[in-house]
Design an enzyme around this catalytic site. Structure first.
Site, PDB file in Angstrom:
ATOM      1  CE1 TYR A  11      -3.523   9.379  16.322  1.00  0.00           C
ATOM      2  CE2 TYR A  11      -2.885   8.026  14.437  1.00  0.00           C
ATOM      3  CZ  TYR A  11      -2.540   8.856  15.487  1.00  0.00           C
ATOM      4  OH  TYR A  11      -1.226   9.163  15.704  1.00  0.00           O
ATOM      5  CE  LYS A  35     -12.276  -1.350  12.475  1.00  0.00           C
ATOM      6  NZ  LYS A  35     -11.795  -2.525  13.157  1.00  0.00           N
ATOM      7  CE1 TYR A 140      -6.316   2.060   3.899  1.00  0.00           C
ATOM      8  CE2 TYR A 140      -3.920   1.842   3.926  1.00  0.00           C
ATOM      9  CZ  TYR A 140      -5.057   2.590   4.174  1.00  0.00           C
ATOM     10  OH  TYR A 140      -4.938   3.839   4.691  1.00  0.00           O
ATOM     11  CG  ASN A 169       4.282   4.282   8.963  1.00  0.00           C
ATOM     12  OD1 ASN A 169       4.610   4.324   7.787  1.00  0.00           O
ATOM     13  ND2 ASN A 169       4.020   3.155   9.570  1.00  0.00           N
ATOM     14  CG  PHE A 207       5.560  -8.024  12.632  1.00  0.00           C
ATOM     15  CD1 PHE A 207       5.389  -9.096  13.503  1.00  0.00           C
ATOM     16  CD2 PHE A 207       4.562  -7.063  12.570  1.00  0.00           C
ATOM     17  CE1 PHE A 207       4.245  -9.197  14.295  1.00  0.00           C
ATOM     18  CE2 PHE A 207       3.417  -7.156  13.346  1.00  0.00           C
ATOM     19  CZ  PHE A 207       3.256  -8.228  14.221  1.00  0.00           C
ATOM     20  CG  ASP A 284       4.933  -4.941   6.967  1.00  0.00           C
ATOM     21  OD1 ASP A 284       4.016  -4.134   6.708  1.00  0.00           O
ATOM     22  OD2 ASP A 284       5.159  -5.383   8.106  1.00  0.00           O
TER      23      ASP A 284
HETATM   24  N1  UDP Z   1       5.667  -3.738  13.358  1.00  0.00           N
HETATM   25  C1  UDP Z   1       6.303  -4.676  14.169  1.00  0.00           C
HETATM   26  N2  UDP Z   1       5.597  -5.213  15.182  1.00  0.00           N
HETATM   27  C2  UDP Z   1       4.302  -4.876  15.467  1.00  0.00           C
HETATM   28  C3  UDP Z   1       3.666  -3.901  14.644  1.00  0.00           C
HETATM   29  C4  UDP Z   1       4.387  -3.350  13.589  1.00  0.00           C
HETATM   30  O1  UDP Z   1       7.456  -5.020  13.962  1.00  0.00           O
HETATM   31  O2  UDP Z   1       3.710  -5.426  16.414  1.00  0.00           O
HETATM   32  C5  UDP Z   1       6.414  -3.136  12.243  1.00  0.00           C
HETATM   33  C6  UDP Z   1       5.757  -3.371  10.889  1.00  0.00           C
HETATM   34  O3  UDP Z   1       6.209  -4.579  10.327  1.00  0.00           O
HETATM   35  C7  UDP Z   1       6.229  -2.142  10.109  1.00  0.00           C
HETATM   36  C8  UDP Z   1       6.369  -1.065  11.176  1.00  0.00           C
HETATM   37  O4  UDP Z   1       6.420  -1.749  12.430  1.00  0.00           O
HETATM   38  O5  UDP Z   1       7.486  -2.369   9.565  1.00  0.00           O
HETATM   39  C9  UDP Z   1       5.203  -0.096  11.189  1.00  0.00           C
HETATM   40  O6  UDP Z   1       4.010  -0.862  11.204  1.00  0.00           O
HETATM   41  P1  UDP Z   1       2.600  -0.214  11.462  1.00  0.00           P
HETATM   42  O7  UDP Z   1       1.608  -1.342  11.520  1.00  0.00           O
HETATM   43  O8  UDP Z   1       2.675   0.690  12.639  1.00  0.00           O
HETATM   44  O9  UDP Z   1       2.336   0.704  10.206  1.00  0.00           O
HETATM   45  P2  UDP Z   1       2.334   0.366   8.621  1.00  0.00           P
HETATM   46  O10 UDP Z   1       3.766   0.534   8.183  1.00  0.00           O
HETATM   47  O11 UDP Z   1       1.801  -1.006   8.433  1.00  0.00           O
HETATM   48  O12 UDP Z   1       1.443   1.407   8.060  1.00  0.00           O
END
Ligand code: UDP
Length: 326
Positions: A11, A35, A140, A169, A207, A284
């Protein structure tokens, strides 16, 4: 310059390859396509393989007279990394070290590294500056931090010069609409929200709603993938013109909660996005927002996509025109 881009079919890698090609650099992509997508590589030669192939690396460096490497190839799912630390240490750290060794042996001196805000862990200070303590809460982030450490010491001992770019992000797609985000499985918020809008998923699960944030959902800093690509090219050109090794954050400096992202996406797609409220996702942090002053002041980087809706619009263009990905 002649540049090898590992993970250039992924990406962020593929968007950076496009930016390099637009700037008239000559690019060779090394990607094992575990990927990545062949169709994402435009305007550059794709070699299938990975950085564990020392002889392959050395012959690519020689054959293409490579002057710099951009290293994107890595596993990058937080949840998976906690379940599979051995895989993450091998894939991200061991293969990263093999790349550094091959660079040193072949005299390739400049490296731009795709790092992550996950190196910081739970922030003590928002926006997070680069000198914030690094205490990753998942494998990670730990593997990316470990390779950053190796790069620093390889710099001291062998003269390797590097820029580590710690992204927040990554989001959006090239406005041209022909390259974009296509992960399997998809775990990221914005593509999932757009998949709900396209009817591929029934709802978006939020989440956690009990975080210490104004609406109870996590806050993140969304940065457009083309702005990340710009930063890579600036960082590489700076290294080649004599800049010292450095670590930079890359974000917009604005935090958006999960619910605000969903609202903004609803405005872009013009329809409601059904949601279910679920439990927190392990690992998170409540809030991650970048302080990106250092790269603005040091390299003159300026994000062009500062508005979340504009970022989501570019992602929507990609997803609508490629509903099943590449
Ligand atoms: N998130 C969510 N539902 C989902 C995917 C992500 O609520 O199906 C939330 C996640 O908990 C975080 C934010 O969206 O707070 C961004 O998550 P993402 O996986 O896009 O990026 P990360 O912050 O993990 O790099």
């Amino acid at each position: 310059m002649n540049i090898l881009v590992t993970g250039g079919a992924g990406y962020i890698g593929s968007h950076t390859v496009r930016e390099l090609v637009n700037k008239k650099h000559r690019v060779v992509v090394l990607d094992n396509l575990s990927k990545g997508h062949e169709a994402a590589v435009k305007g550059a030669q794709l070699v299938r393989g990975d950085t564990a192939g020392r002889e392959l690396l050395k012959s690519l460096f020689r054959e293409h007279d490579i002057e710099a490497v951009m290293h994107f190839a890595a596993s990058s799912l937080v949840g998976e990394s906690v379940r599979l630390p051995s895989w993450y240490y091998h894939n991200n750290l061991v293969k990263g070290l093999l790349l550094l060794d091959a660079m040193v042996e072949s005299g390739v001196r400049y490296l731009v590294f795709s790092s992550t805000a996950a190196v910081y862990g739970e922030p003590r200070e928002i926006p997070i500056p680069e000198n914030h303590p690094a205490a990753p809460t998942n494998t990670y982030g730990a593997t990316k931090l470990a390779l950053e450490g190796a790069m620093r010491w390889y710099g001291e001992a062998y003269g390797l010069r590097s820029a580590s770019l710690r992204y927040f992000n990554a989001a959006g797609a090239d406005p041209a609409g022909d390259i974009g985000e296509d992960h399997d499985p998809e775990t990221h918020l914005i593509p999932l929200v757009l998949k709900v809008a396209m009817g591929h998923l029934p709802y978006l699960e939020v989440f956690g709603t009990d975080y210490p944030t104004p609406d109870g959902t996590c806050i993140r800093d969304y940065i457009h993938v083309n702005d990340l690509a710009d930063a890579h090219v600036l960082a590489m050109e700076a290294l080649a013109s004599g800049a010292s090794s450095a670590v930079y954050n890359l974000g917009n400096g604005n935090g958006y909660s999960v619910l605000r992202v969903i609202r903004a996406a609803e405005e872009v797609v013009g329809k409601p996005i059904p949601v279910h409220y679920g439990a927190r996702r392990p690992g998170d942090p409540a809030m991650l927002v970048a302080g990106s002053k250092k790269i603005k002041a040091g390299l003159g980087w300026q994000p062009r996509f500062t508005d979340l809706r504009a970022i989501i619009e570019t992602a929507w263009r990609w997803h609508r025109s490629h509903p099943r990905g590449y």
